[in-house]
Design an enzyme around this catalytic site. Structure first.
Site, mmCIF file in Angstrom:
data_model
loop_
_atom_site.group_PDB
_atom_site.id
_atom_site.type_symbol
_atom_site.label_atom_id
_atom_site.label_comp_id
_atom_site.label_asym_id
_atom_site.label_seq_id
_atom_site.Cartn_x
_atom_site.Cartn_y
_atom_site.Cartn_z
ATOM 1 N N CYS A 118 0.801 -1.314 0.127
ATOM 2 C CA CYS A 118 -0.027 0.155 -0.013
ATOM 3 C C CYS A 118 0.926 1.293 0.088
ATOM 4 C CB CYS A 118 -1.015 0.152 1.253
ATOM 5 S SG CYS A 118 -2.375 1.197 0.847
ATOM 6 N N GLU A 137 -1.402 -8.707 5.206
ATOM 7 C CA GLU A 137 -1.307 -8.783 6.488
ATOM 8 C C GLU A 137 -2.761 -8.721 7.247
ATOM 9 O OE1 GLU A 137 -0.719 -6.175 4.929
ATOM 10 O OE2 GLU A 137 -1.202 -4.348 6.046
ATOM 11 N N HIS A 150 -3.636 -5.705 1.154
ATOM 12 C CA HIS A 150 -2.901 -5.898 2.420
ATOM 13 C C HIS A 150 -3.101 -7.380 2.799
ATOM 14 C CE1 HIS A 150 -2.570 -1.719 3.717
ATOM 15 N NE2 HIS A 150 -3.379 -1.421 3.144
#
Lengths: 229, 742
Positions: free
Chosen positions: A86, A205, A203
């Site tokens: 990002c 994560e 993302h």
């Protein structure tokens, strides 16, 4: 593997990344403060998401001039592994470690939602161990994530297998409807020619902790760790 | 003493004080105040800061419970024990008036302010919710407000890095001129790390940290305490400007400085700026303070002392530091590149002395400025409004029994009050922090992981203001009950509430009647559910003034509730597979009162609130909690706005499943499908568990009935095919987005 997660003022996905690498992936992780210039012997640097320095000029534009980035750029140019998620991707593009640019989403709004991405045969650590026929559900959260590069660059990225992920539908089909932000050719992530610098807007994560009901992102971290260890 | 500005009662009136308040100030000081002092009293005694017209009634709310770590009103936000030495800190606040004239900055600074209330106590904000109310979405002004408010919340909250996990968006003509923007923040901390908003220890240095002070937001608290009129746009200098990047740095630096143990007390600067923080902290510690205003880092030249004192510049904190630990504190703010300036010290007595270049510019007693001290407290008259009796004239028989039911379902699914709020919430980062457990598992309340424990928080905001308008006491009982029901249906147990009380002008006895009724209803329900009120805020003067006629907004006591659940009991609202049996827990009633169906389809604006019984509701929730713990349910979703059909549809859409149901023969079809009578929950049961479920329900003697089963996608009511779920989903998902495009 020793991961280093860079913390810029305004980073806000730094601790999410550290949590996943440490607690879910059981890796050694250190925090790298933006004012420092020591990479502490890390062999994989992560630039996390957020709004580095407030992103007031242009996303990632100021962060690339920070003291730590001087070392990260040097590290990458010597073949060290660097991944930007990002805002991290935006910084890598600003630092010219990756080609192209990330502009405002087509609808001029911030978009946060689950998207599907399909991994490509990129001969890089990040996609090596992923099933190329299976879409991964990975969320996005950005206002400026529309990947753009000129025709020539896109052709080169394709020819060199530098496209890591494309936005797709649930079945893995790359369609205009599945493109959340208007990115050229549905591009969600790319790597450099050397295959040691990766950038992606989604993302992973945020899709790695089983408590949150989606662990597709864990597959991406698994692929990296399995390849590089 | 600076007497440059000799003041009169007319000056006092200009800045919002009453003549009798001006007299009282002269009495307190034993002399005529100067303009700086007058300004101080004006903001500190404004409705917004002093709660002068509401405090008498607020004190009647239930405010104690063994789950509370601090009692209501003691600190900047409520604090509840969630086990393992962890406390949850939470609060909701309004930013209605700034949003009415400058929606983007108004909303952004609302988000900033509420988060500062959380981290000034030492908690890290982990979730935000917001409750928004606007006028008719087809009007250009409304679109401008919706766009601005949503972008303001998004740009501030997304950069600050705290996810928006839930909230409400509602449209009604009464909010056309005066929208309601209520923002809630929830944080977690180790209980032992609590930092109080207190100043004590004679000689301890007082710091101002964070952003520099400018002329923004002067008299903001006074502005918030006046009617919104056509001329309110002239008050734009009263609006503050937000900088989420500074807020993020301030958050990290503040939490780091708290860990250093160098801090005696801390308070953020919000409404009424430096004067509010210095007076409240001093009063609490029973000390005085000497402040050199010329030491405050300024963003603008030529600021007058009263401007520095009243400025509502954002992203600032006042910190009292233990003498000798100055260098520890300064090093932390240096690390985060933030201003950190000593502006004064704690003194004996209770006077606040403000100096400008060694000249004393104001000398005021802290205790007389603050709520609970010498700030005025008023009893307001109240009187039942005429419309209240008229609500009772509504008779369900005035609505024809036979109607095109399918057309009504389409009307509701595409109505902005019912339809998906996706256009709004996709602009918010809802996942940063990797704690939002509802992204992939939707439920009635937002579920937020408490990492490292077996528990999670369940959080919700609720208020159907049409019910409250119809009957303030019952309507507010319902608001609390619905919040609790959302938590119960998600597998949690309600713990405590924060409230945001949005009303019209308190000097209007009919408005105050609504306020009193709401407080009574909230007390009843909060006692029943053992969910004490931990704090919140009151926002009066929410009304439209058009061509001389003043119309208050619907009374809107927004309830922000938190609950706790064991993660293994997390319950979701979506149908899981075809062939599950759909049951209704609770009983159907011949009731369409105050429903969206009656209001917007039949255009009947006045009717009583839906049927509601607090005891029945309490038992219903106990039953649901038990069923979830026994593992009998595949899904649970409460019946609320739009009625049973909308509930079924919302459960059906996530996995593109349908439903086939039968209405009850002794209930009108429209009441069965679209009525909003309370205390009902739709659950699905796996066929294999059906016998066990029925045995349980029969044994506890609570009303329940089978209404149908889930299908592959077809929606069928009384053997009539209504269409496929995806047709409804398209309508439901895009209704608001399509409106905003035009």
């Amino acid at each position: 593997m020793k991961f280093g997660v860079v913390i810029f003022p305004g980073s806000n996905c730094d601790h999410d990344m550290i949590y996943v690498l440490k607690k879910i992936m059981n890796q050694e992780v250190v925090e790298l403060w933006h004012k420092n210039t020591d990479l502490q012997g890390c062999n994989f640097i992560v630039l996390p998401g957020g709004f580095s320095y407030g992103d007031y000029l242009r996303s990632g534009a100021i962060a690339r001039f920070s003291p730590i980035m001087e070392k990260v750029i040097e590290f990458a140019n010597n073949g060290g592994y660097v991944m930007g998620i990002c805002n991290g991707f935006q910084i890598l593009v600003e630092a010219k470690l990756l080609p192209g640019t990330l502009t405002a989403n087509k609808n001029h709004q911030f978009i946060c939602k689950n998207t599907y991405i399909i991994p490509h045969e990129s001969k890089s650590a990040i996609t090596r161990n992923l099933n190329k026929n299976e879409a991964l559900k990975i969320p996005i959260a950005h206002g400026e994530g529309r990947y753009y590069a000129d025709h020539e660059t896109i052709k080169q990225l394709q020819a060199n297998n530098q496209i890591l992920f494309s936005y797709c539908d649930m079945e893995g089909k790359i369609t205009p409807e599945a493109n959340p932000n208007g990115s050229t050719s549905n591009i969600a992530g790319i790597c450099n020619e050397g295959r040691n610098v990766f950038g992606m807007m989604p993302h992973p994560e945020r899709a790695a902790d089983p408590t949150l009901g989606n662990i597709d992102g864990k597959l991406i971290f698994n692929s990296i760790i399995k390849t590089l260890e | 003493m600076n007497t440059k500005h000799a003041v009169t009662v007319d000056n006092a009136k200009e800045i919002g004080l009453l003549p009798k308040e001006f007299e009282k100030i002269k009495e307190i000081l034993g002399r005529t105040p100067n303009y700086t002092e007058l300004s101080i009293f004006s903001v500190m005694w404004s409705e917004h800061a002093s709660y002068k017209n509401s405090i008498k009634w607020l004190k009647t709310l239930p405010r104690t419970g063994k789950q509370l770590v601090v009692e209501a009103g003691q600190e900047n936000a409520g604090m509840v024990d969630v086990g393992d030495g962890i406390a949850c800190v939470f609060k909701i606040e309004s930013h209605n008036h700034p949003c009415a004239v400058e929606p983007y900055q108004g909303a952004a600074t609302g988000v900033g302010g509420i988060n500062r209330d959380i981290f000034t106590m030492g908690a890290r904000p982990i979730a935000q919710l917001n409750s928004l109310r606007f006028g008719n979405i087809d009007m250009d002004r409304t679109k401008w407000l919706v766009n601005g408010v949503v972008k303001g919340i998004a740009n501030y909250g997304n950069a600050f890095g705290v996810p928006v996990v839930g909230g409400e968006v509602f449209f009604d003509d009464c909010y056309y001129q005066n929208p309601l923007v209520n923002a809630m923040s929830v944080g977690l901390m180790k209980t032992e790390n609590l930092v109080s908003a207190v100043s004590k220890g004679i000689g301890n240095p007082v710091y101002i940290v964070g952003s520099a002070t400018g002329k923004d937001g002067i008299h903001g608290a006074t502005f918030a305490s006046a009617d919104i009129t056509e001329d309110s746009a002239d008050d734009i200098p009263s609006i503050q400007v937000g900088d989420p990047f500074q807020e993020k740095l301030l958050l990290e630096a503040t939490l780091e400085v708290i860990k250093s143990k160098a801090v005696i007390g801390m308070q953020d600067m919000g409404a009424a700026g430096i004067i509010c923080s210095t007076s409240e902290m001093s009063e609490k510690g029973g000390c005085g303070m000497k402040v050199n205003l010329d030491k405050v880092p300024l963003r603008q030249k030529n600021m007058e002392p009263f401007e520095i004192l009243l400025s509502e510049s954002q992203e600032r904190m006042l910190i009292v530091v233990e003498k000798g630990k100055e260098s520890i504190v300064e090093a932390i703010f240096e690390k985060w590149d933030l201003n950190c300036a000593i502006i004064g010290e704690v003194t004996e007595g209770d006077r606040l002395h403000f100096y400008m270049h060694d000249e004393l510019v104001a000398d005021v007693p802290a205790s007389y400025l603050v709520l609970g001290g010498g700030a005025p407290i008023y009893e307001r008259e109240y009187k039942e409004p005429k419309y209240y009796k008229e609500t009772k004239n509504f008779n369900i028989n005035s609505i024809p029994e036979t109607q095109d039911l399918k057309a009504i379902t389409k009307h509701l699914a595409g109505h902005p009050n019912i339809a998906s709020k996706r256009w709004v919430y996709e602009q918010y980062d809802s996942m940063v922090g990797t704690k939002n457990m509802t992204t992939n598992a939707p439920s009635d309340a937002a579920i937020v992981n408490i990492k490292g424990t077996k528990r999670a928080l369940a959080i919700t905001t609720d208020c159907n203001s049409r019910y409250v308008y119809s009957d303030p006491e019952i309507g507010t009982e319902i608001a609390v009950a619905e919040a609790a029901r959302n938590i119960s249906c998600s597998g949690g147990k309600p713990l405590a509430i924060t409230n945001c009380l949005n009303f019209g002008n308190p000097y209007n006895p009919e408005v105050f009647w609504q306020f009193v009724g709401a407080i009574k209803g909230m007390s009843n329900a909060c006692k029943k559910f053992d969910t004490p009120v931990t704090g919140g805020n009151v926002s009066f003067y929410n009304q439209a003034s058009i061509d001389g006629t003043i119309e208050p907004v619907h009374p809107t006591p927004t309830i922000g509730m938190i609950g706790l659940l064991e993660k293994e009991h997390q319950m979701t609202l979506d149908f899981k597979k075809k062939g599950d049996i759909i049951y209704l827990i609770g009983s159907s009633k011949n009731d369409i009162n105050s429903s969206e169906y009656l209001y917007s389809y039949h255009n009947i604006k006045l009717s009583p609130p839906p049927q509601f019984d607090l005891n029945e509701e309490y038992v219903l929730q106990a039953v649901i909690q038990k069923l979830i713990r026994l593992g009998m349910l595949e899904s649970a979703h409460d019946v609320s706005d739009g009625g049973l059909f909308v509930t079924l549809l919302e459960s059906a859409m996530p996995n593109s499943l349908g439903f086939d149901i039968l209405t009850e023969s002794d209930i009108r079809e429209d009441a069965f499908l679209f009525g909003e009578s309370q205390s009902r929950v739709v659950v699905t049961i796996n066929q294999e568990k059906e016998d066990e479920f029925i045995d349980f329900m029969v044994k506890i003697k609570f009303p329940f009935s089978v209404i149908g089963h889930t299908t592959k996608g077809k929606i069928v009511v009384d053997d009539q095919h209504f269409g496929m779920v995806d047709e409804y989903k398209t309508l439901y998902d895009n209704a608001i987005g399509n409106k905003m495009k035009h």
